[in-house]
Design an enzyme around this catalytic site. Sequence first.
Site, PDB file in Angstrom:
ATOM      1  N   HIS A 255       0.829  -1.201   0.000  1.00 42.23           N
ATOM      2  CA  HIS A 255       0.000   0.000   0.000  1.00 42.23           C
ATOM      3  C   HIS A 255       0.870   1.260   0.000  1.00 42.23           C
ATOM      4  CE1 HIS A 255      -3.906  -2.069   1.584  1.00 42.23           C
ATOM      5  NE2 HIS A 255      -3.347  -2.706   0.569  1.00 42.23           N
ATOM      6  N   GLU A 257       0.738   3.857   1.873  1.00 38.49           N
ATOM      7  CA  GLU A 257       1.162   4.229   3.217  1.00 38.49           C
ATOM      8  C   GLU A 257       2.355   3.388   3.670  1.00 38.49           C
ATOM      9  OE1 GLU A 257      -3.455   4.237   3.281  1.00 38.49           O
ATOM     10  OE2 GLU A 257      -1.821   3.308   2.130  1.00 38.49           O
ATOM     11  N   CYS A 282      -6.403   1.669   5.139  1.00 33.83           N
ATOM     12  CA  CYS A 282      -7.109   0.454   5.511  1.00 33.83           C
ATOM     13  C   CYS A 282      -6.752   0.073   6.950  1.00 33.83           C
ATOM     14  CB  CYS A 282      -6.756  -0.676   4.555  1.00 33.83           C
ATOM     15  SG  CYS A 282      -5.049  -1.264   4.717  1.00 33.83           S
ATOM     16  N   CYS A 285      -2.959  -0.881   7.416  1.00 36.73           N
ATOM     17  CA  CYS A 285      -2.080   0.296   7.394  1.00 36.73           C
ATOM     18  C   CYS A 285      -2.270   1.162   8.630  1.00 36.73           C
ATOM     19  CB  CYS A 285      -2.326   1.121   6.132  1.00 36.73           C
ATOM     20  SG  CYS A 285      -1.632   0.401   4.629  1.00 36.73           S
TER      21      CYS A 285
END
Length: 336
Positions: A255, A257, A282, A285
Amino acid sequence: MLIGLCGGICAGKNSVAEYLVEKHGFLRLALVQNIDKIEDLRLNDVKPVKESDQRSFFDVDSLLEFVTKAWKQRWVMTDIWNEEILEHLLRRPFFILVSVDAPVSLRWKRFRERCERQAQVPPTLEEFVIRNDDHLYDQRIGLACLIDRAEVRLINQASSIEKLHSALKGLNLANEERLRPNWDQYFMQLASLAAQRSNCMKRRVGCVLVREKRVISTGYNGTPRNLRNCNDGGCPRCNAGHKAGISLSTCLCIHAEENALLEAGRERIREGSILYCDTCPCLTCSVKITQVGISEVVYSQGYSIDEAAAGVFREGGVKLRQFSPPRKGLVHLACK
């Protein structure tokens, strides 16, 4: 602040200008038109304004010299005829271009009403369409190239001045943040730019990690280094088109992040660090963001598990807020 208005015949440019004058204290500026260069179709579209109600200039440089010295005041103009004038205006940090348009049938109706008020013979719809095409697409004087560069593009289907004013009030064209982005806007735009590098087949996401208004790292989602990119078939889960939240354990994409956190490293993330992401993190994360000690998360778009992530942030002492910038792009105003 200087707002420039351009648009189609009877789209409502002057009505928007009058609103800014009446409701927000703007003052009108005008460029003296050169009849040799601007054909009658352009002149006939301009609603006369009293000389006492505006300051007039013979060239754009003189106008800009005046506004530069009085930039704290609010100014509005409708005399932008070509890209040469626009290029001069766009160099200044106090200028914003707004276009105004409306359906051809509605603008024809408005033009007929104007002709009737002035005891003139109104054009047929066909005549008006031809005139409108010249106004927008003529290679010498067409305004389509200007409209395409407007930061805000208004579709004015308002049935009355009152409806128009109500719609414009909600839009807040006079917001100074339209001229120079605040820090939230600046970093979120960087996150959106980072998202353009994403190779994930499911969704583009970008992220920027900031401390003391300085970028620590950026990230976007996609497969890990040395693995085939997701958009080249590198992640079977994403390429299979699974719905959000399904088969996440088989996903090979990192992801945005996560990439930003890995790039920064724990030693560079201290108290006061802010994570900007164009999509709400999410659950996975959010756990990692909380663990590394980030103080605040700012996002623009929602996600399917926002509440679960928000719960982690609340318990972990991480502030979460959604970013709401001034509206740009195409904006439909009230039509009833």
